[in-house]
Enzyme design. Structure first.
Site, mmCIF file in Angstrom:
data_model
loop_
_atom_site.group_PDB
_atom_site.id
_atom_site.type_symbol
_atom_site.label_atom_id
_atom_site.label_comp_id
_atom_site.label_asym_id
_atom_site.label_seq_id
_atom_site.Cartn_x
_atom_site.Cartn_y
_atom_site.Cartn_z
ATOM 1 N N HIS A 1 0.748 -1.316 0.013
ATOM 2 C CA HIS A 1 -0.067 -0.044 0.081
ATOM 3 C C HIS A 1 0.650 1.001 -0.063
ATOM 4 O O HIS A 1 0.675 2.438 0.687
ATOM 5 C CB HIS A 1 -1.000 0.020 1.196
ATOM 6 C CG HIS A 1 -1.995 -0.986 1.040
ATOM 7 N ND1 HIS A 1 -3.272 -0.574 0.404
ATOM 8 C CD2 HIS A 1 -2.325 -2.290 1.463
ATOM 9 C CE1 HIS A 1 -4.067 -1.807 0.331
ATOM 10 N NE2 HIS A 1 -3.479 -2.714 1.096
ATOM 11 N N ASP B 1 -0.944 -4.539 5.869
ATOM 12 C CA ASP B 1 -1.836 -5.466 5.129
ATOM 13 C C ASP B 1 -1.646 -5.534 3.901
ATOM 14 O O ASP B 1 -1.019 -4.637 3.128
ATOM 15 C CB ASP B 1 -3.296 -4.696 5.392
ATOM 16 C CG ASP B 1 -3.272 -3.104 4.827
ATOM 17 O OD1 ASP B 1 -2.387 -2.511 5.061
ATOM 18 O OD2 ASP B 1 -4.496 -2.990 4.208
ATOM 19 N N GLU B 2 -2.166 -6.633 3.380
ATOM 20 C CA GLU B 2 -2.253 -7.030 1.907
ATOM 21 C C GLU B 2 -0.995 -6.849 0.857
ATOM 22 O O GLU B 2 -0.985 -6.017 0.170
ATOM 23 C CB GLU B 2 -3.326 -6.093 1.373
ATOM 24 C CG GLU B 2 -4.698 -6.559 1.996
ATOM 25 C CD GLU B 2 -6.054 -5.633 1.161
ATOM 26 O OE1 GLU B 2 -7.124 -6.081 1.085
ATOM 27 O OE2 GLU B 2 -5.733 -4.387 1.322
ATOM 28 N N VAL B 3 0.007 -7.394 1.327
ATOM 29 C CA VAL B 3 1.235 -7.453 0.527
ATOM 30 C C VAL B 3 1.005 -8.522 -0.280
ATOM 31 O O VAL B 3 0.983 -9.936 0.242
ATOM 32 C CB VAL B 3 2.524 -7.474 1.590
ATOM 33 C CG1 VAL B 3 3.696 -7.467 0.605
ATOM 34 C CG2 VAL B 3 2.421 -6.520 2.347
#
Ligand code: ACM
Length: 705
Positions: free
Chosen positions: A267, A330-332
């Site tokens: 992100h 988050d969300e790698v």
């Protein structure tokens, strides 16, 4: 991440007894509509409410005075209180006359708060209102702030002027961490909009503003050490350091902690526009315009990354005094790591088998940096890794399971799963989610103590300065109550009644969650006739945007940060009050086995309006492409209006629908039930109930209303 755990509705017996007493004795009580009617319009519900008798008049001679500990923050709180009371009542209330012997409301504060507001600091207060005066006592200014809001919520119009009912309240929060996160990165949200949302938070006793400051789509803080972060990563839309300090002070005045989030290592595309050397790929990078999960991620194998972050965190902690510092996590997706031979080599030489293990390596390095600068880490689920320092806080967004799992291993947690405001859930659905629900209910008492509370999250793919208030309020007040009030406070009907009241009050604070609507509809309607504008409003009032993440999936063209948010789907509230009221009316009619003629007449008027609305709407649609987009939904509304009228006729004539008729009506309802231009027509399920009730196997065709 889309599942909500439904709490068991338990009615508070003590509340019930108090309520009965109250209704018997209090002149100012609202009309009783049943045992679950709450005392007045307090939201969140206080821990203990003991009604007294009579009411305290609130007139132009109303004054407030302070005893005990004093400080300038309390003076400013008094000024704000009087401004708010003025807005509520229209009374001209002089700032002066703060003599305790004469004052209407006497506030006593024992001692100062902590210089920097701490997690778990005392927020309790007691408030006693009698027919002749009011006393608010608190240990510290934060408790005073909470009590002042309760007093303001007690003041109502009455036949004899404005007044606050006599009452004794002892109150304190259930959870220490009651937050609202706003993503200012996907769409930039100006400072004044944030301020009015902090005013709203104060009104409902929320105490943490989680500021999501960096994303693929924007780095929103001025960095003097690394100026290319904001200069190249924000399109010029960022907060100066002075503005950050201003907001932190503004929040402090309102008893709100500010927790900044710098989302890493994913992100983070916007960081790499100015500093591509931080990234794992070769670039070049540009600010991301689309929504979703993207490949760019920081290079966790490069010592220079940690040096950079050490310097940046060192700069940022000076702006944000709170003890907690959010590192995202988050969300790698790991794609840039997989594509980089140097990173693959590093993984091998460090015996890191997976990208998850590589992220653990990164998180440990970053946690050390944050700890070195005197702060504790907050991170999304993904930072909950073996070996993480015990003072970190896990923010659970993927499910309640991780919150319980973290607590079982001795970690603090806050719940956000179930509180994502952007998913468009009803207030009732958010309200039913409890941090102690689901797997957390089986924790030991000691483990439960590790659950600090929760945070609602306003992700900003589809919000901007114009409509963000409406995406947060009033639903956020239901979450605020969940986090402040007793777990047994679960009556959704009561919550909705009080939500309506707080909805009006919040506009006095400058929030625009109601007024924005007229403006956005006005843009859609253009120079419409009053009838055409009214037709647009009738339609807009009964639709909601599609839920969860279906907006992306159903877009005609891929949405980006450049897409204007000017369509009907951007204008309508995420929860339709008219839709809800209509369903309640249908339920009432059916519960009365279709004999309630007043309800029948009301339904008939509604259906007739819907059938007639379409012709006027079509004439508007010819003038405005934004209206034209929803012309099929207008047709659907007419069709369900017609189906509703036929159902009422069948019931009135005791002439149940034949199978063929039912098949035909079900086809109409199925068509109207399909989302169109990302909108749901909310009355469809209730009309379906009515049509079913009017069928041969239905319950209502034998009973004429
Ligand atoms: C998140 O929703 N990715 C925290």
């Amino acid at each position: 991440m889309k599942s909500a755990t439904l709490g068991l509705p338990l009615f508070g017996n003590i509340l019930g007894i108090l309520l009965t007493l109250m209704l018997a004795t209090i002149a100012l009580a609202p009309p009783a509509t049943g045992q679950s009617q709450p005392p007045w319009n307090l939201i969140p519900q206080p821990a203990n409410v003991k009604p007294g008798s009579g009411a305290l008049p609130v007139g132009a001679n109303f004054t407030i005075a302070f005893t005990g500990h004093t400080e300038s923050r309390l003076d400013r709180a008094a000024d704000r209180f009087l401004i708010q009371l003025h807005r509520q009542t229209g009374l001209l209330l002089p700032k002066s006359a703060r003599d305790a012997a004469q004052a209407t409301l006497v506030v006593h504060t024992d001692h100062a708060s902590k210089e920097i507001q701490e997690l778990g600091e005392d927020e309790s207060y007691s408030l006693e209102v009698t027919a002749t005066g009011a006393k608010l006592n608190a240990a510290n200014p934060t408790g005073v702030l909470r009590g002042l809001q309760t007093f303001l919520q007690l003041v109502e119009v009455s036949p004899n002027g404005f007044a606050a009912p006599a009452v004794t309240i002892q109150d304190q929060p259930r959870f220490a961490w009651r937050g609202l996160m706003i993503d200012v990165s996907r769409h930039f949200i100006p400072l004044d909009v944030l301020k009015r949302n902090l005013d709203g938070m104060e009104a409902v006793k929320m105490n943490v503003f989680h500021w999501h400051l960096s994303e693929n789509q924007g780095f929103r803080v001025e960095s003097r050490k690394f100026p290319k972060l904001h200069e190249l990563g924000s399109d010029g839309l960022y907060y100066t350091q002075d503005e950050i300090r201003e907001l932190v002070a503004y929040a402090r005045d309102r008893g709100i902690r500010v927790v900044p989030e710098f989302d890493m290592p994913g992100h983070s595309t916007a960081w790499f526009v100015g500093y591509p050397e931080l990234a794992s790929g070769s670039g070049p990078y540009s600010i991301e315009r689309k929504w979703g999960i993207f490949d760019p991620a920081m290079d966790p194998t490069n010592e220079k990354t940690y040096k950079f972050l050490d310097d940046l965190v060192g700069e940022m902690v000076k702006l944000f005094p709170d003890h907690y510092f959010h590192i995202g996590g988050d969300e790698v997706n790991g794609k840039e790591w997989d594509a980089n031979p140097k990173i693959q080599e590093f993984k091998k030489s460090h015996n890191l088998k997976t990208n998850e293990e590589l992220q653990v390596y990164f998180s440990q390095g970053l946690q050390k940096i944050v700890t070195k600068h005197g702060k504790s880490v907050v991170g999304w689920d993904e930072v909950f890794i073996p070996g993480a320092p015990k003072d970190i806080v896990i923010q659970s967004w993927r499910g309640q399971q991780s919150l319980a799992a973290a607590a079982q291993q001795g970690y603090h947690g806050i719940l956000s799963n179930g509180y994502y405001l952007d998913l468009g859930w009803s207030a009732a659905r958010h309200y039913a989610v409890d941090p102690m629900g689901g797997p957390a209910a089986n924790l030991t008492d000691d483990q439960k103590k590790l659950i600090l509370g929760g945070e609602s999250c306003m992700w900003s793919e589809y919000v901007n300065a114009e409509n963000v208030d409406s995406r947060i309020w009033p639903r956020n007040a239901a979450i605020a109550e969940r986090l402040w009030s007793a777990q047994s406070t679960t009556d959704a009907a009561s919550m909705y009644a009080r939500l309506d009241a707080i909805g009006a009050r919040l506009e006095w604070l400058g929030l625009t969650h109601r007024t924005y609507y007229h403006k956005m509809l006005q843009r859609i309607a253009g120079p419409a006739t009053p009838e055409e504008f009214s037709a647009l409003r009738t339609l807009a009032n009964v639709v909601e945007p599609v839920k969860d993440y279906s907006r992306e999936k159903t877009a005609a063209a891929e949405p980006t940060s450049q897409t204007p948010l000017n369509r009907v789907v951007d204008a309508v509230p995420l929860e339709s009050d008219s839709g809800r009221h209509f369903s309640e009316l249908v339920d009432k009619f059916l519960a009365g086995t279709c004999r309630d003629s007043a309800a029948a007449n009301q339904l008939r008027r509604q259906f007739t309006l819907w059938t007639q609305n379409d012709a006027t709407f079509v004439s508007l649609a010819q003038k405005s492409f934004l209206a034209n987009e929803v012309v099929a939904t207008s047709r659907d509304l007419a069709a369900i209006g017609n189906a509703g009228l036929r159902a009422l006729d069948a019931i009135a004539a005791s002439a149940p629908f034949s199978t063929d008729q039912l098949t035909q009506l079900n086809a109409v309802l199925a068509e109207a039930g399909k989302p169109k231009t990302q909108l749901l027509l909310m009355p469809v399920p209730a009309v379906r109930k009515l049509v079913d009730a009017a069928s041969q196997s239905g319950t209502c065709t034998a009973a004429k209303p």
